[in-house]
Design an enzyme around this catalytic site. Structure first.
Site, PDB file in Angstrom:
ATOM      1  N   ASP A 255      48.530  75.852  75.777  1.00  0.00           N
ATOM      2  CA  ASP A 255      49.872  75.468  76.263  1.00  0.00           C
ATOM      3  C   ASP A 255      50.259  76.249  77.517  1.00  0.00           C
ATOM      4  OD1 ASP A 255      51.279  73.599  74.174  1.00  0.00           O
ATOM      5  OD2 ASP A 255      50.129  75.056  73.037  1.00  0.00           O
TER       6      ASP A 255
ATOM      7  N   ASP B 247      48.897  81.876  80.149  1.00  0.00           N
ATOM      8  CA  ASP B 247      50.232  81.929  80.769  1.00  0.00           C
ATOM      9  C   ASP B 247      51.244  82.760  80.003  1.00  0.00           C
ATOM     10  OD1 ASP B 247      50.432  80.088  78.583  1.00  0.00           O
ATOM     11  OD2 ASP B 247      52.364  79.457  79.427  1.00  0.00           O
TER      12      ASP B 247
ATOM     13  N   ASP C 275      43.431  79.510  77.510  1.00  0.00           N
ATOM     14  CA  ASP C 275      44.599  79.293  76.661  1.00  0.00           C
ATOM     15  C   ASP C 275      44.947  77.793  76.749  1.00  0.00           C
ATOM     16  OD1 ASP C 275      47.214  79.814  75.429  1.00  0.00           O
ATOM     17  OD2 ASP C 275      48.013  79.582  77.458  1.00  0.00           O
TER      18      ASP C 275
END
Ligand SMILES: O=P(O)(O)OC[C@H]1O[C@H](O[C@H]2O[C@H](CO)[C@@H](O)[C@H](O)[C@H]2O)[C@H](O)[C@@H](O)[C@@H]1O
Length: 361
Positions: free
Chosen positions: A106, A301, A104
């Protein structure tokens, strides 16, 4: 359980990278770039106490990492141990298998910052990702549109799945030895192209509506939209949600849906496509579908990464790693605290003298 909100940004904003083509942050408030200043500008707009019981408040609670009591945190860490301190256990099952890496962006490769245009990744992180991609097929899977996340990562040898996996592109064959070995065709897929006009229309409407809310910002991610409220005063979060819902109610449920991430509401086409589907698509494109000697690793996240963690659980292969300092409900098996630990983990995977999985693949 005792919680306290911890959604502070973790880094100072860096200059925006070249090549971005969306409205600067914040779009309507001139030179005021600081969240606190923005929030102070319009706090009297909402009725006092309007946040209490508001659904966005619940959304916020669910999407924010929170500090738990020590015992609570200890229990969570037992269920989702650190992929660094338990590196051997985490990667043990990968021995003799082909690792495929999914990352991922960000909050995973770049720290969370107030201004989405400035969420740059460090040179050290870029180097760590580059080295991992030399050994394993590596994909970036992001809510951002593909060209935007590419402008941040800038590595041509990777696969990119932008717009929550709805827009997938593989590297040019000559720069990707993994694809040459496993895939016949160049990888390219776009789910939901027919939704582009409606996304454009909603973008224009929402951008106009958000001008009245200090700090709110609509980000165009091609196949989806992100409505950011990180810089909106808490008293106005409900106003953000109400505006979004009032725009969406003009469209049937089978056209657009609303999801959320870290201080962001996401408007997406109502199709069964997400980061989990993107992971499956990429494994298949690489020629790894149905093979038991493949070990996918997904690091993310946010709530949208849970779709990919669930796919891995369902496959019974590979591992999901949640990036979080605080306990969160997750289908990931392991955890890392922040992008600094992600970088360390990536580095460990390719250590020249380590007994890691590099030898096995
Ligand atoms: O799937 P991801 O790569 O994690 O993208 C999810 C969203 O990330 C970005 O927003 C988040 O990061 C910003 C910069 O740190 C932060 O300001 C914001 O509050 C976060 O929600 C991105 O701007 C969104 O478009 C992505 O959907």
């Amino acid at each position: 359980m005792t919680f306290s909100t911890d959604e502070a940004v973790t880094a100072v904003a860096a200059p925006a990278p070249a090549g971005l083509h969306f409205t600067p942050f914040p779009p309507t408030k001139g030179a005021a770039r600081d969240c606190k200043k923005l929030a102070a500008m319009h706090v009297d707009r909402a009725a006092p106490g309007s946040i209490v019981g508001g659904s966005l408040f619940e959304t916020m609670k669910a999407s924010s990492p929170r500090r738990a009591a020590d015992a609570e945190h200890g229990d969570w860490m037992e269920k989702h141990p650190s992929a660094l301190t338990r590196f051997e256990a985490a990667l043990g099952a990968a021995k003799g298998k082909q690792i495929v890496m999914f990352l991922d962006y960000d909050g995973t490769l770049s720290p969370i910052v107030e201004d989405p245009d400035r969420a740059v990744m460090s040179e050290e992180m870029r180097d760590a990702v580059r080295r991992v991609a030399e050994h394993f097929p590596t994909a970036i899977v992001s809510g951002r549109c593909r060209d935007k996340v590419f402008n941040f990562v800038k590595l041509t040898e990777l696969y990119y799945a932008g717009s929550h996996g709805m827009d997938i592109e593989g590297p040019a064959k000559q720069s990707n030895k993994h694809a040459q070995a496993n895939a016949e065709e160049a990888v390219h897929y776009q789910a939901g192209s027919e939704f582009l006009p409606v996304i454009e229309e909603v973008y224009r409407t929402l951008t106009a509506r958000m001008e009245a809310i200090a700090g709110a910002r609509v980000e165009h991610n091609k196949y989806c939209l992100s409505v950011h409220f990180r810089c909106v005063a808490e008293e106005e979060w409900n106003a953000v949600e109400e505006e979004v819902r009032s725009v969406l109610k003009e469209y049937p449920d089978d056209v657009l849906k609303l999801t959320h991430g870290r201080k962001v509401l996401e408007i997406r086409p109502s199709i069964k496509w997400d980061k989990g589907k993107a992971l499956e698509f990429l494994l298949e494109s690489l020629g790894y579908a149905g093979r038991s000697d493949v070990f996918p690793i997904y690091i993310g996240d946010d709530r949208t990464d849970e779709d990919a963690f669930k796919v891995l659980r369902g496959m019974g292969q590979g591992i999901g790693i949640l990036v979080s300092k605080f306990p969160k409900e997750t289908a990931a098996s392991y955890s890392l605290r922040d992008p600094v630990e992600v970088k360390e983990f990536l580095g460990k995977m390719v250590e020249p003298n380590g007994d890691g999985p590099v030898k096995a693949a």
